[in-house]
Every structure is written in C-alpha cells, then in structure tokens.
Design an enzyme around this catalytic site. Structure first.
Site, short mmCIF file in Angstrom:
data_model
loop_
_atom_site.label_atom_id
_atom_site.label_comp_id
_atom_site.label_asym_id
_atom_site.label_seq_id
_atom_site.Cartn_x
_atom_site.Cartn_y
_atom_site.Cartn_z
N MET A 30 43.49 33.81 35.85
CA MET A 30 44.54 32.86 36.22
C MET A 30 45.06 33.18 37.63
O MET A 30 46.14 32.75 38.01
CB MET A 30 45.68 32.90 35.20
CG MET A 30 45.21 32.49 33.80
SD MET A 30 46.51 31.80 32.77
CE MET A 30 47.63 33.18 32.67
N GLY A 31 44.29 33.97 38.39
CA GLY A 31 44.67 34.25 39.78
C GLY A 31 45.74 35.31 39.91
O GLY A 31 46.00 36.05 38.96
N ALA A 32 46.37 35.37 41.11
CA ALA A 32 47.28 36.47 41.47
C ALA A 32 46.57 37.79 41.18
O ALA A 32 47.05 38.64 40.43
CB ALA A 32 48.61 36.36 40.71
N HIS A 37 41.68 42.76 37.63
CA HIS A 37 40.72 41.66 37.78
C HIS A 37 39.50 42.13 38.59
O HIS A 37 38.35 41.82 38.25
CB HIS A 37 41.34 40.48 38.54
CG HIS A 37 42.52 39.83 37.87
ND1 HIS A 37 43.78 39.89 38.38
CD2 HIS A 37 42.60 39.09 36.74
CE1 HIS A 37 44.61 39.22 37.60
NE2 HIS A 37 43.93 38.72 36.58
N GLN A 61 48.02 27.06 27.40
CA GLN A 61 48.25 28.33 26.70
C GLN A 61 49.68 28.82 26.88
O GLN A 61 50.03 29.89 26.39
CB GLN A 61 47.25 29.40 27.13
CG GLN A 61 47.44 29.97 28.52
CD GLN A 61 46.34 30.95 28.88
OE1 GLN A 61 45.16 30.58 28.98
NE2 GLN A 61 46.69 32.20 29.07
N LYS A 149 42.93 45.07 28.17
CA LYS A 149 44.39 44.94 28.25
C LYS A 149 44.85 43.83 27.30
O LYS A 149 45.87 43.93 26.64
CB LYS A 149 44.78 44.60 29.70
CG LYS A 149 46.07 45.15 30.13
CD LYS A 149 47.26 44.27 29.99
CE LYS A 149 47.56 43.18 30.81
NZ LYS A 149 48.19 42.04 30.56
N ASP A 150 44.08 42.75 27.26
CA ASP A 150 44.38 41.64 26.34
C ASP A 150 43.40 41.73 25.17
O ASP A 150 42.52 40.88 25.00
CB ASP A 150 44.26 40.32 27.10
CG ASP A 150 45.20 40.29 28.29
OD1 ASP A 150 46.41 40.16 28.07
OD2 ASP A 150 44.74 40.44 29.43
N MET A 184 48.04 47.17 34.76
CA MET A 184 48.20 46.15 35.80
C MET A 184 48.25 44.77 35.15
O MET A 184 47.54 44.50 34.19
CB MET A 184 47.06 46.24 36.79
CG MET A 184 47.15 47.47 37.63
SD MET A 184 46.01 47.37 39.00
CE MET A 184 46.28 48.99 39.71
P1 AMP Z 1 44.60 36.87 33.57
O1 AMP Z 1 44.43 36.43 35.01
O2 AMP Z 1 45.84 37.64 33.33
O3 AMP Z 1 44.33 35.75 32.59
O4 AMP Z 1 43.43 37.91 33.31
C1 AMP Z 1 42.07 37.61 33.55
C2 AMP Z 1 41.22 38.71 32.96
O5 AMP Z 1 41.54 39.96 33.55
C3 AMP Z 1 41.44 38.86 31.44
O6 AMP Z 1 40.19 39.10 30.82
C4 AMP Z 1 42.33 40.06 31.37
O7 AMP Z 1 42.22 40.78 30.15
C5 AMP Z 1 41.80 40.89 32.53
N1 AMP Z 1 42.81 41.87 32.96
C6 AMP Z 1 44.11 41.62 33.24
N2 AMP Z 1 44.75 42.78 33.53
C7 AMP Z 1 43.83 43.77 33.43
C8 AMP Z 1 43.86 45.19 33.61
N3 AMP Z 1 44.98 45.81 33.95
N4 AMP Z 1 42.72 45.89 33.42
C9 AMP Z 1 41.57 45.25 33.06
N5 AMP Z 1 41.47 43.92 32.89
C10 AMP Z 1 42.58 43.18 33.06
#
Ligand code: AMP
Length: 286
Positions: A30-32, A37, A61, A149-150, A184
């Site tokens: 989802m960026g940022a 990531h 979501q 993490k998720d 993170m």
């Molecule tokens: P998000 O942008 O938060 O939807 O995350 C995108 C992907 O990055 C998802 O598969 C998350 O589980 C993974 N992710 C987010 N934070 C971390 C982290 N600290 N360590 C490893 N993977 C991460």
C-alpha cells in the site's frame, strides 16, 4: 523501470514474460515504503527474473471509521526507492480500474478471517482477500511475497491461493524491525515521540512471553496475563485488542502449549493500531 496503471496492460505484459519462460516475483504493497517492504522486494528480485511491485491503497479493506483518507502516501519517494532497488515494473492502478462502479464479486476465507484482527475489523479480510485475488489474477506471478508481520493476512492468502487453484507460490518473509524491536510499519509515522518510545512495549511483551515459554512455562493463562499486564502498564497504550497464545494454523486461542505456537498482539497507542507477532517452538528450543 516501467510504471503500469492499467490492469489489462499489466496482464498482457506479464503474459509476455511468462510466454518467454521468465519467472515473475510480485510484492503487493500500500506504499509509504520502508525497509520491511524493501526486504520483500529483495527476496523477489533474488528468486525471479522479473520483479513487480504494486502500490494500491485498497479502500475496501478499511472500515468507515478507519484511516483510509489519512493513510500515508508518497508515490514519488516510493518510485525512487524502487528504481534504486532495480524493480522492473511498478503496478499503480487507479481505484476505479480495480473497483469499477459495477463491481459485485468478493472473496471470503472462512474461519481464519474471523479470528484475531477479524473480530475487531469486520470486513477487513474480505477486502484484503478480494484485492489480493485480483492483483494475483492481474500480475500472474510465479511467486508472491508477504510479511510475517501480518501473519494472519499471510495465512489467509496462502489459503485462498490453494483453495482457488491460483498456481502461485506464496512466500512469507521475516518481520523487519527497528533497532529497538518495533516492527516496521507505514502506520508508525502516526506516532509522536512519546508514543514511539512507548511502542517498544509490543516487542518487549512478545519477547518476554517467548522467554517464559522457552524457560519451560506452559501455563497459557499465566503467559497471557503477563502479556496483558505489561501492555496495560504502559500509559500510552490506550487499548489491547488482543494479546495471547494461538495455534498458528487455526488461529484459535490455545489452552495448552504443545508444538509451534503463535504469540500475537494488537494494541492501540493513542489512535494508532499496531500489530506484531512471534512464532515460537519452545519444545524445539529447550
Ligand atoms: P502494507 O503496505 O502494509 O500492506 O504491506 C505490504 C507487505 O509488506 C505485506 O505483505 C506486509 O506484511 C509486508 N510488511 C509490512 N511491514 C513489514 C515488516 N516490518 N517486515 C516484513 N514485511 C512487512
């Protein structure tokens, strides 16, 4: 590096690579972007010929009272970072091309979506499962990378890929942490200085529970009690959605510890909801 915004073009591009025998590694985000990531991007690059990263803040979501509108956005910074990492394609679709007005089809993974975060964020995993199904159908990767993490999200996606015969390997990668242990997350940007300091309690709580298990304590109620006490002692913690000991396959709360165990926490620090977890096999480590 190519930026593709139209699902049909992404699909045709992927098909071209597959026809030429290339493997595609895909990282949905989802960026940022942060180092968590980027660790997934590096794994994808290492394992595959072509690396695709999607950036899409998935509106379905988020609940109506959640942070969709204020979720951090930094497409320019993300693009620069991904270019430096040598990513081949950024898939950057508009909301209307993923969820047009006449959209009617949703994906629901039963049981494991109803546990843990499912109780506190109704509809969240239906939104995740639906968008990930669409993204996998559009990008058609050989392997797709998700973060531990998720943890709940990762096992839901593994389940849907298997149940829907999606012919993709779902790879779950380790959690990347700040030096003080905080996992993170794009949402860490919401924390002020005091909250950021307080947020280390989440990792400390998981570590303490895992140390208790490794020292031979198998009383689940005791471990859960220690976890809640530790979290609630921190004044910046405004609520504990859950903290405890779970079966990593069913996500049911455990009544006794046997083999692989999931320690999982979701708390609110101010208005910010943060998650973390740890997989422990106390028997193996003793
Ligand atoms: P998000 O942008 O938060 O939807 O995350 C995108 C992907 O990055 C998802 O598969 C998350 O589980 C993974 N992710 C987010 N934070 C971390 C982290 N600290 N360590 C490893 N993977 C991460």
């Amino acid at each position: 590096m190519e930026i593709i915004r139209i699902p049909r073009i992404m699909q045709d591009t992927s098909r071209g690579y597959v026809l030429r025998g290339r493997t595609i590694g895909f990282v949905p985000t989802m960026g940022a972007l942060h180092e968590g990531h980027i660790s997934l991007v590096r794994m994808a690059k290492q394992d595959n010929d072509i690396t695709v990263v999607s950036i899409f803040i998935n509106p379905i979501q988020f609940g109506p009272a959640e942070d969709f509108h204020k979720y951090p956005r930094d497409t320019e910074g993300d693009t620069e970072r991904l270019q430096k990492e040598g990513v081949d394609i950024i898939f950057l679709p508009e909301i209307s091309s993923i969820f047009p007005e006449n959209f009617l089809t949703y994906v629901e993974v039963e049981k494991i979506s109803e546990r843990l975060c499912g109780t506190f964020r109704p509809g969240h995993f239906k939104g995740v499962a639906t968008v990930v199904t669409k993204l996998l159908n559009i990008v058609k990767p050989t392997k797709a990378y998700f973060g531990q993490k998720d943890f709940q999200q990762a096992i839901i996606i593994k389940q849907l890929a298997k149940d829907l015969d999606m012919n993709v390997d779902i790879v779950v990668c380790p959690t990347i942490r700040e030096r003080d242990g905080l996992a993170m997350s794009s949402r860490n940007a919401y924390l002020d200085k005091k909250q950021r300091e307080a947020s280390t309690v989440i990792y400390k709580c998981l570590k303490e529970a895992s140390d208790l298990m490794k020292s031979g304590i198998i009383d689940v109620r005791y471990i859960k009690g220690v976890m809640h006490d530790k979290l609630l002692k921190e004044s910046s913690v405004s609520g504990v959605d859950y903290a405890g000991v779970y079966d990593p396959v069913t996500l049911d709360e455990l009544s006794e510890i046997k083999g692989d165990t999931l320690l999982a926490v979701a708390v609110k620090i101010g208005e910010t909801r943060l998650l973390d977890n740890m997989l422990v096999n106390a028997a193996k480590e003793r």
